[in-house]
Design a protein around this motif. Structure first.
Motif, mmCIF file in Angstrom:
data_model
loop_
_atom_site.group_PDB
_atom_site.id
_atom_site.type_symbol
_atom_site.label_atom_id
_atom_site.label_comp_id
_atom_site.label_asym_id
_atom_site.label_seq_id
_atom_site.Cartn_x
_atom_site.Cartn_y
_atom_site.Cartn_z
ATOM 1 N N GLN A 28 9.633 -14.649 -2.364
ATOM 2 C CA GLN A 28 8.581 -14.045 -2.633
ATOM 3 C C GLN A 28 7.100 -15.337 -2.315
ATOM 4 O O GLN A 28 7.464 -16.666 -1.703
ATOM 5 N N GLN A 29 6.578 -15.340 -2.464
ATOM 6 C CA GLN A 29 5.083 -15.843 -3.111
ATOM 7 C C GLN A 29 5.383 -16.818 -4.077
ATOM 8 O O GLN A 29 5.170 -16.291 -4.847
ATOM 9 N N GLN A 30 4.773 -17.972 -3.761
ATOM 10 C CA GLN A 30 4.689 -18.930 -4.517
ATOM 11 C C GLN A 30 2.982 -19.503 -5.398
ATOM 12 O O GLN A 30 3.349 -19.523 -6.366
ATOM 13 N N GLU A 31 2.117 -19.981 -4.540
ATOM 14 C CA GLU A 31 1.277 -19.707 -4.580
ATOM 15 C C GLU A 31 0.509 -18.629 -5.411
ATOM 16 O O GLU A 31 0.865 -17.523 -4.806
ATOM 17 N N LYS A 32 -0.730 -19.018 -7.121
ATOM 18 C CA LYS A 32 -1.346 -17.638 -6.382
ATOM 19 C C LYS A 32 -2.046 -17.104 -5.859
ATOM 20 O O LYS A 32 -2.750 -18.058 -5.595
ATOM 21 N N ILE A 33 -2.999 -16.352 -5.473
ATOM 22 C CA ILE A 33 -3.711 -15.069 -4.473
ATOM 23 C C ILE A 33 -5.015 -15.004 -5.206
ATOM 24 O O ILE A 33 -5.230 -14.301 -6.826
ATOM 25 N N GLU A 34 -6.278 -14.994 -5.250
ATOM 26 C CA GLU A 34 -7.852 -15.000 -5.648
ATOM 27 C C GLU A 34 -7.312 -13.049 -5.257
ATOM 28 O O GLU A 34 -7.403 -12.792 -3.872
ATOM 29 N N VAL A 35 -7.444 -12.041 -6.119
ATOM 30 C CA VAL A 35 -7.647 -10.391 -6.073
ATOM 31 C C VAL A 35 -9.234 -10.096 -7.058
ATOM 32 O O VAL A 35 -9.165 -10.629 -8.290
ATOM 33 N N SER A 36 -10.213 -9.448 -6.304
ATOM 34 C CA SER A 36 -10.787 -9.002 -7.207
ATOM 35 C C SER A 36 -10.184 -7.751 -7.513
ATOM 36 O O SER A 36 -9.248 -7.168 -7.383
ATOM 37 N N ALA A 38 -12.316 -4.742 -7.432
ATOM 38 C CA ALA A 38 -12.317 -3.953 -6.372
ATOM 39 C C ALA A 38 -11.195 -3.801 -6.082
ATOM 40 O O ALA A 38 -10.360 -2.759 -5.406
ATOM 41 N N GLU A 39 -10.375 -4.843 -5.111
ATOM 42 C CA GLU A 39 -9.350 -5.023 -4.798
ATOM 43 C C GLU A 39 -8.111 -4.764 -4.938
ATOM 44 O O GLU A 39 -7.480 -3.830 -5.523
ATOM 45 N N LEU A 40 -8.159 -5.054 -6.479
ATOM 46 C CA LEU A 40 -6.974 -4.849 -7.542
ATOM 47 C C LEU A 40 -6.913 -3.169 -7.413
ATOM 48 O O LEU A 40 -5.903 -1.870 -8.072
ATOM 49 N N THR A 41 -8.099 -2.493 -8.047
ATOM 50 C CA THR A 41 -8.646 -1.435 -7.796
ATOM 51 C C THR A 41 -7.436 -0.644 -6.777
ATOM 52 O O THR A 41 -7.214 0.520 -6.979
ATOM 53 N N GLN A 42 -8.178 -0.466 -5.935
ATOM 54 C CA GLN A 42 -7.269 -0.060 -4.011
ATOM 55 C C GLN A 42 -5.400 -0.174 -4.549
ATOM 56 O O GLN A 42 -5.563 0.729 -3.866
ATOM 57 N N PHE A 43 -5.656 -1.263 -4.838
ATOM 58 C CA PHE A 43 -4.299 -1.628 -4.625
ATOM 59 C C PHE A 43 -3.961 -0.434 -5.506
ATOM 60 O O PHE A 43 -2.488 -0.178 -5.181
ATOM 61 N N ALA A 44 -3.988 -0.033 -6.944
ATOM 62 C CA ALA A 44 -3.698 0.647 -8.007
ATOM 63 C C ALA A 44 -3.464 2.321 -7.387
ATOM 64 O O ALA A 44 -2.465 2.490 -7.619
ATOM 65 N N ASP A 45 -4.962 2.604 -6.345
ATOM 66 C CA ASP A 45 -4.848 3.483 -5.792
ATOM 67 C C ASP A 45 -3.816 4.239 -5.328
ATOM 68 O O ASP A 45 -3.057 5.298 -5.011
ATOM 69 N N VAL A 46 -3.537 3.028 -4.021
ATOM 70 C CA VAL A 46 -3.028 3.627 -2.998
ATOM 71 C C VAL A 46 -0.914 3.345 -3.663
ATOM 72 O O VAL A 46 -0.321 3.595 -3.982
ATOM 73 N N PHE A 47 -0.866 2.602 -4.836
ATOM 74 C CA PHE A 47 0.030 1.705 -5.171
ATOM 75 C C PHE A 47 0.677 3.092 -5.999
ATOM 76 O O PHE A 47 1.882 4.220 -6.223
ATOM 77 N N GLU A 129 -0.115 -6.273 5.235
ATOM 78 C CA GLU A 129 -0.116 -7.304 4.844
ATOM 79 C C GLU A 129 -0.687 -7.656 4.049
ATOM 80 O O GLU A 129 -0.117 -7.977 3.054
ATOM 81 N N ARG A 130 -1.647 -7.362 3.634
ATOM 82 C CA ARG A 130 -3.136 -7.430 2.340
ATOM 83 C C ARG A 130 -1.932 -6.232 1.199
ATOM 84 O O ARG A 130 -2.322 -7.307 -0.009
ATOM 85 N N TYR A 131 -1.400 -5.503 1.652
ATOM 86 C CA TYR A 131 -1.026 -4.468 0.639
ATOM 87 C C TYR A 131 -0.341 -5.340 0.026
ATOM 88 O O TYR A 131 0.308 -5.875 -1.364
ATOM 89 N N GLN A 132 1.126 -5.650 1.002
ATOM 90 C CA GLN A 132 2.198 -6.702 0.326
ATOM 91 C C GLN A 132 2.280 -8.169 0.140
ATOM 92 O O GLN A 132 2.873 -8.093 -0.933
ATOM 93 N N GLN A 133 1.048 -8.739 0.833
ATOM 94 C CA GLN A 133 1.008 -10.067 -0.268
ATOM 95 C C GLN A 133 0.508 -9.366 -1.418
ATOM 96 O O GLN A 133 1.062 -10.636 -2.578
ATOM 97 N N LEU A 134 -0.554 -8.733 -2.215
ATOM 98 C CA LEU A 134 -0.626 -7.955 -3.467
ATOM 99 C C LEU A 134 0.531 -7.622 -4.452
ATOM 100 O O LEU A 134 0.975 -8.183 -5.305
ATOM 101 N N ALA A 135 1.461 -6.672 -3.649
ATOM 102 C CA ALA A 135 2.306 -6.507 -4.259
ATOM 103 C C ALA A 135 3.571 -7.539 -4.673
ATOM 104 O O ALA A 135 4.370 -7.698 -5.521
#
Length: 154
Positions: A28-36, A38-47, A129-135
């Motif tokens: 589990q990732q403990q700290e919050k990460i910055e997500v734009s 645009a990046e979250l929209t890309q994640f949603a599409d991939v998801f 790696e970024r996809y997994q970080q966001l997940a």
């Protein structure tokens, strides 16, 4: 990465498996990460693409189980006991053989599924790696989950 896809393979009929749910095998990732946005929209599409691919993979896996004349519920029961050292289930020799045959066949499917998932991610501007970080971040960040839900609604 292998744990990620191994856990995905054994979701057979246990419920809707999402990519974010599958990432629970990663720390589990403990700290919050910055997500734009645009990046979250890309994640949603991939998801969404991953979810559709996962549903198709589940159908294929269920077919494998059924082709071996194995009841899905019984296969899942045996599999859960094999994955959890605290669970025990009694099996017959015939069930053990069928279970091993099914698992072997499902493992053979894994490289192709992994390849397809990597292709979907690489078609986006996100790295694996970024996809997994966001997940992982979505597992524990309620505000990020809310933002994702809003994006997926539109």
């Amino acid at each position: 990465m292998k744990k990620f896809f191994s856990s995905l393979l054994f979701v057979v009929a246990v419920g809707t498996a999402s990519v974010t749910a599958q990432s629970t095998t990663m720390p589990q990732q403990q700290e919050k990460i910055e997500v734009s946005d645009a990046e979250l929209t890309q994640f949603a599409d991939v998801f969404q693409k991953m979810r559709m691919m996962n549903q198709e993979a589940q159908k294929e896996m269920m077919t494998v189980v059924q082709e071996k004349n194995f009841e899905l519920q019984r296969f899942n029961e045996i599999h859960q006991a094999n994955m959890d050292p605290n669970k025990e289930v009694e099996t017959t020799d015939a069930e053990d053989k069928k279970y091993k045959a099914v698992v072997s066949q499902l493992e053979e499917m894994q490289p192709e599924l992994q390849k397809k998932m990597q292709e979907v991610i690489s078609e986006s501007d996100l790295s694996m790696e970024r996809y997994q970080q966001l997940a992982m971040a979505l597992q524990s960040d309620a505000s990020l989950q809310q933002r994702l839900q809003e994006i997926m609604k539109s």
